[in-house]
Design a protein around this motif. Structure first.
Motif, PDB file in Angstrom:
ATOM      1  N   LYS A   7       0.784  -1.245   0.000  1.00 41.91           N
ATOM      2  CA  LYS A   7       0.000   0.000   0.000  1.00 41.91           C
ATOM      3  C   LYS A   7       0.815   1.294   0.000  1.00 41.91           C
ATOM      4  O   LYS A   7       0.309   2.356  -0.360  1.00 41.91           O
ATOM      5  CB  LYS A   7      -0.991   0.024   1.173  1.00 41.91           C
ATOM      6  CG  LYS A   7      -1.961  -1.146   1.097  1.00 41.91           C
ATOM      7  CD  LYS A   7      -3.074  -1.009   2.111  1.00 41.91           C
ATOM      8  CE  LYS A   7      -4.049  -2.179   1.942  1.00 41.91           C
ATOM      9  NZ  LYS A   7      -5.186  -2.079   2.842  1.00 41.91           N
ATOM     10  N   GLU A   8       2.058   1.257   0.457  1.00 42.02           N
ATOM     11  CA  GLU A   8       2.846   2.493   0.465  1.00 42.02           C
ATOM     12  C   GLU A   8       3.433   2.736  -0.926  1.00 42.02           C
ATOM     13  O   GLU A   8       3.675   1.802  -1.686  1.00 42.02           O
ATOM     14  CB  GLU A   8       3.979   2.399   1.495  1.00 42.02           C
ATOM     15  CG  GLU A   8       5.010   1.345   1.114  1.00 42.02           C
ATOM     16  CD  GLU A   8       6.095   1.139   2.160  1.00 42.02           C
ATOM     17  OE1 GLU A   8       5.931   1.604   3.287  1.00 42.02           O
ATOM     18  OE2 GLU A   8       7.103   0.490   1.824  1.00 42.02           O
ATOM     19  N   PRO A   9       3.694   4.015  -1.257  1.00 43.71           N
ATOM     20  CA  PRO A   9       4.313   4.282  -2.561  1.00 43.71           C
ATOM     21  C   PRO A   9       5.797   3.892  -2.562  1.00 43.71           C
ATOM     22  O   PRO A   9       6.502   4.092  -1.573  1.00 43.71           O
ATOM     23  CB  PRO A   9       4.155   5.792  -2.727  1.00 43.71           C
ATOM     24  CG  PRO A   9       3.973   6.332  -1.347  1.00 43.71           C
ATOM     25  CD  PRO A   9       3.395   5.238  -0.501  1.00 43.71           C
ATOM     26  N   ILE A  10       6.246   3.315  -3.662  1.00 46.32           N
ATOM     27  CA  ILE A  10       7.669   2.983  -3.842  1.00 46.32           C
ATOM     28  C   ILE A  10       8.142   3.718  -5.094  1.00 46.32           C
ATOM     29  O   ILE A  10       7.697   3.416  -6.202  1.00 46.32           O
ATOM     30  CB  ILE A  10       7.861   1.467  -4.032  1.00 46.32           C
ATOM     31  CG1 ILE A  10       7.254   0.704  -2.847  1.00 46.32           C
ATOM     32  CG2 ILE A  10       9.351   1.124  -4.190  1.00 46.32           C
ATOM     33  CD1 ILE A  10       6.988  -0.757  -3.148  1.00 46.32           C
ATOM     34  N   ILE A  11       9.012   4.705  -4.887  1.00 40.32           N
ATOM     35  CA  ILE A  11       9.522   5.466  -6.031  1.00 40.32           C
ATOM     36  C   ILE A  11      10.741   4.754  -6.597  1.00 40.32           C
ATOM     37  O   ILE A  11      11.694   4.470  -5.877  1.00 40.32           O
ATOM     38  CB  ILE A  11       9.901   6.902  -5.611  1.00 40.32           C
ATOM     39  CG1 ILE A  11       8.644   7.691  -5.193  1.00 40.32           C
ATOM     40  CG2 ILE A  11      10.628   7.620  -6.745  1.00 40.32           C
ATOM     41  CD1 ILE A  11       8.931   9.141  -4.842  1.00 40.32           C
ATOM     42  N   MET A  12      10.704   4.463  -7.884  1.00 37.70           N
ATOM     43  CA  MET A  12      11.874   3.906  -8.549  1.00 37.70           C
ATOM     44  C   MET A  12      12.304   4.868  -9.648  1.00 37.70           C
ATOM     45  O   MET A  12      11.622   5.008 -10.654  1.00 37.70           O
ATOM     46  CB  MET A  12      11.556   2.530  -9.117  1.00 37.70           C
ATOM     47  CG  MET A  12      11.180   1.549  -7.998  1.00 37.70           C
ATOM     48  SD  MET A  12      10.833  -0.125  -8.576  1.00 37.70           S
ATOM     49  CE  MET A  12      12.401  -0.560  -9.261  1.00 37.70           C
ATOM     50  N   ASP A  13      13.440   5.533  -9.405  1.00 40.50           N
ATOM     51  CA  ASP A  13      13.982   6.507 -10.370  1.00 40.50           C
ATOM     52  C   ASP A  13      15.285   5.897 -10.869  1.00 40.50           C
ATOM     53  O   ASP A  13      16.263   5.790 -10.115  1.00 40.50           O
ATOM     54  CB  ASP A  13      14.222   7.845  -9.667  1.00 40.50           C
ATOM     55  CG  ASP A  13      14.600   8.954 -10.640  1.00 40.50           C
ATOM     56  OD1 ASP A  13      14.948   8.661 -11.793  1.00 40.50           O
ATOM     57  OD2 ASP A  13      14.573  10.131 -10.218  1.00 40.50           O
ATOM     58  N   VAL A  14      15.271   5.463 -12.114  1.00 40.86           N
ATOM     59  CA  VAL A  14      16.340   4.587 -12.594  1.00 40.86           C
ATOM     60  C   VAL A  14      16.765   4.930 -14.017  1.00 40.86           C
ATOM     61  O   VAL A  14      15.992   5.506 -14.781  1.00 40.86           O
ATOM     62  CB  VAL A  14      15.865   3.110 -12.544  1.00 40.86           C
ATOM     63  CG1 VAL A  14      15.723   2.633 -11.103  1.00 40.86           C
ATOM     64  CG2 VAL A  14      14.537   2.944 -13.284  1.00 40.86           C
TER      65      VAL A  14
END
Lengths: 372, 372
Positions: B224-231
């Protein structure tokens, strides 16, 4: 590092203010920033800073932007963290006015020409009489003499690298590529808890070994040819750096001879890594061995360099610009002979200068006895 | 790139000599060096260059040291490779005399204050009347408009990243750590033949996502929590850059709302990434969506930046310093909302500006429809 270490460093730096025109020091270089404050962020690129320190007799600021505020506050609790909105150059005049700065010392080896000019322009625009004075190696010089805890950190880094090598070396066999081996090292560094590599691993086999800064290729390693592995990890911020030259089978007489000469040069160099000795001395001792053996023109680089938060830092062990070696310095000793088109041999140890002499920090012993 | 590409670039750069005081251009920035010559080496650090170019109306030199001579000759056959022995600053006066230089243009955003001063001193010592004139963004500006082959290279880089993400995303599950996921990405980049990562991957879950430049930690990702993936990876020298925000379960109403706002901001931003439009326009359009929704203070960074040989290059899509957007520019569009202590959402596309409008280079479609 424990917090008091950072506080002591800032105190030592402040003592230097008495001897220079500046009353405020502006510290941008990431390793210097970390050394003084504990702030670990790196810079994305030279013109994209993650923050800088402003240190006066009584104030200690860490100026950053909103992307880094939270980390800065957590990692550098002894510093007052200020978040600028419009870029550092725009915000500096007001901050310096608040600090009562009359003369700002800037890191001349790190500040770009345009950053200097912008700041000067902005100070002028705000009718500020603040002078800009270059400082050279003030913090960098402090970093050259390692504290006990730093030596431990570098040794831990070298221990991890030794472990990795002892895992990799038994797996070397003809047909594996340089790139595969470099990647194996990177994976083991990760598993071992390293922050990452201290620098891109060099795995240079056969003729590639003749390039001192070779990039790993798809070339398959073969028996009898020299394979140079120049590798290092970064652990808790501290780097290590070591080089071994390996053979999958006994090499022919030429590379046996070259190996013996490089090893001899390394030993003669190491003997001169002593407190009180000039930094050019170890280079001369090692270089003479190679010259006298007739390979002088095949050893083009310096003998060594300091290692710490950066892989390359002071002091340099080169044929020029002598400085006095001191206890607590950590340096590499890495002579090499490179035969274009054929290959090279380089042997590198990382040592700390103690009262009794140099102590080798790299415990790996993958050396050959090629006495004929 | 094919050789003619390099030759054309040098020709174009030479045409610019007519409009500036300098008759010789000194190119040090690694990306500019590579863009003009094909020489791929990186610099170890800001004060340790692997070489620089000197370009006049008729000459094209690549000046380096013995560690890089062989690579330089192989990679930059259109340039005359010169190997200096004693450091670039020491050797430059003689080289410039040979070239007949009267005015040397130096990269003001890359040359450090001390390098400038050293060179000036050395020129004076050799009684040289050569003037030093700053050049700003001459080559960097050329690099902003991508050639067809460069767009293909960036697209290939983005394709590899899309492939990697489509392999990683199905493996995300509660209990895996940010660091594990970041390492998985690095491994797949290696397997996919990338030069490496374009930048250190950001995998920021829950509250860590509130730090726009978070470093992966041992925190376990949760539902449920946001997971930011900046790749992003670098492939054949060219970078890509993309961000997705992922959820392992349907988030609560607050992050559903934030996600919708960021997505809407991204769409409004993308619509304004057009040839002929000011670079501030897309930022304003996107920012207005976030402001109007009441989250203005939680979007602290600029909307985007150019991407090419460097991950961060011109043009910037920021609220300030407008320039005109042009066909062939490749930029990111990456609005975000960051709630301290709670988490963040960022959505980033990489687009090329074509005649008809922006074309998205990142084919990944891991977006959510959180319409309530």
């Amino acid at each position: 590092m424990r917090r008091p270490a950072y506080q002591n460093r800032v105190t030592k730096l402040r003592e230097k203010l008495a001897g220079i025109p500046s009353d405020t020091l502006w510290i941008m270089r990431p390793e210097n920033r970390r050394y003084l404050s504990g702030f670990k962020a790196l810079d994305t690129q030279i013109d994209e800073s993650s923050g800088s320190l402003l240190i006066t007799e009584k104030d200690a600021l860490l100026v950053t932007d909103s992307r880094y505020t939270t980390e800065a506050e957590k990692q550098a609790p002894d510093f007052e963290v200020m978040t600028h909105k419009k870029g550092l150059q725009e915000s500096l005049p007001a901050i310096l006015a608040r600090l009562g700065t009359k003369d700002l010392g800037f890191e001349e080896d790190f500040v770009t020409w345009s950053l200097f000019r912008e700041l000067k322009k902005n100070l002028k625009k705000s009718s500020s009489p603040i002078r800009l004075t270059p400082i050279k190696g003030l913090v960098d010089k402090m970093r050259e003499i390692k504290e006990e805890s730093e030596i431990k950190a570098i040794e831990a880094s070298a221990d991890l690298m030794t472990e990795i090598l002892s895992e990799v070396i038994p797996t070397l066999k003809p047909g594996r590529t340089e790139k595969e081996i470099a990647w194996q090292i990177e994976g083991l560094a990760h598993e071992g808890g390293a922050d990452g590599l201290a620098f891109a691993s060099i795995v240079a086999s056969g003729p590639n070994g003749a390039l001192p800064h070779a990039v790993p290729t798809d070339r398959k390693i073969r028996g009898k040819e020299p394979i140079i592995m120049d590798v290092g990890v970064k652990l808790d911020g501290y780097c290590c750096d070591m080089t071994r030259t390996l053979f999958l089978g006994t090499p022919g007489p030429k590379f046996r001879k070259i190996y013996r000469i490089v090893f001899e040069a390394q030993q003669r160099g190491l003997e001169r890594v002593l407190a009180g000795v000039k930094s050019t001395d170890p280079d001369t001792s090692a270089r003479d061995v190679i010259k006298n053996a007739g390979f002088g023109e095949y050893f083009g680089h310096s003998l060594g360099h300091g290692v710490g938060l950066a892989t390359h830092e002071g002091p340099r062990l080169s044929p020029e610009k002598p400085v006095k070696l001191e206890q607590g310095m950590v340096v590499t000793v890495e002579p090499g002979i490179y035969i274009p088109g054929k290959g090279g041999v380089r042997l590198e140890e990382l040592v700390v200068i103690e009262k009794q002499g140099p102590r080798i920090l790299t415990k790996d012993r993958h050396y050959y006895d090629f006495t004929d």
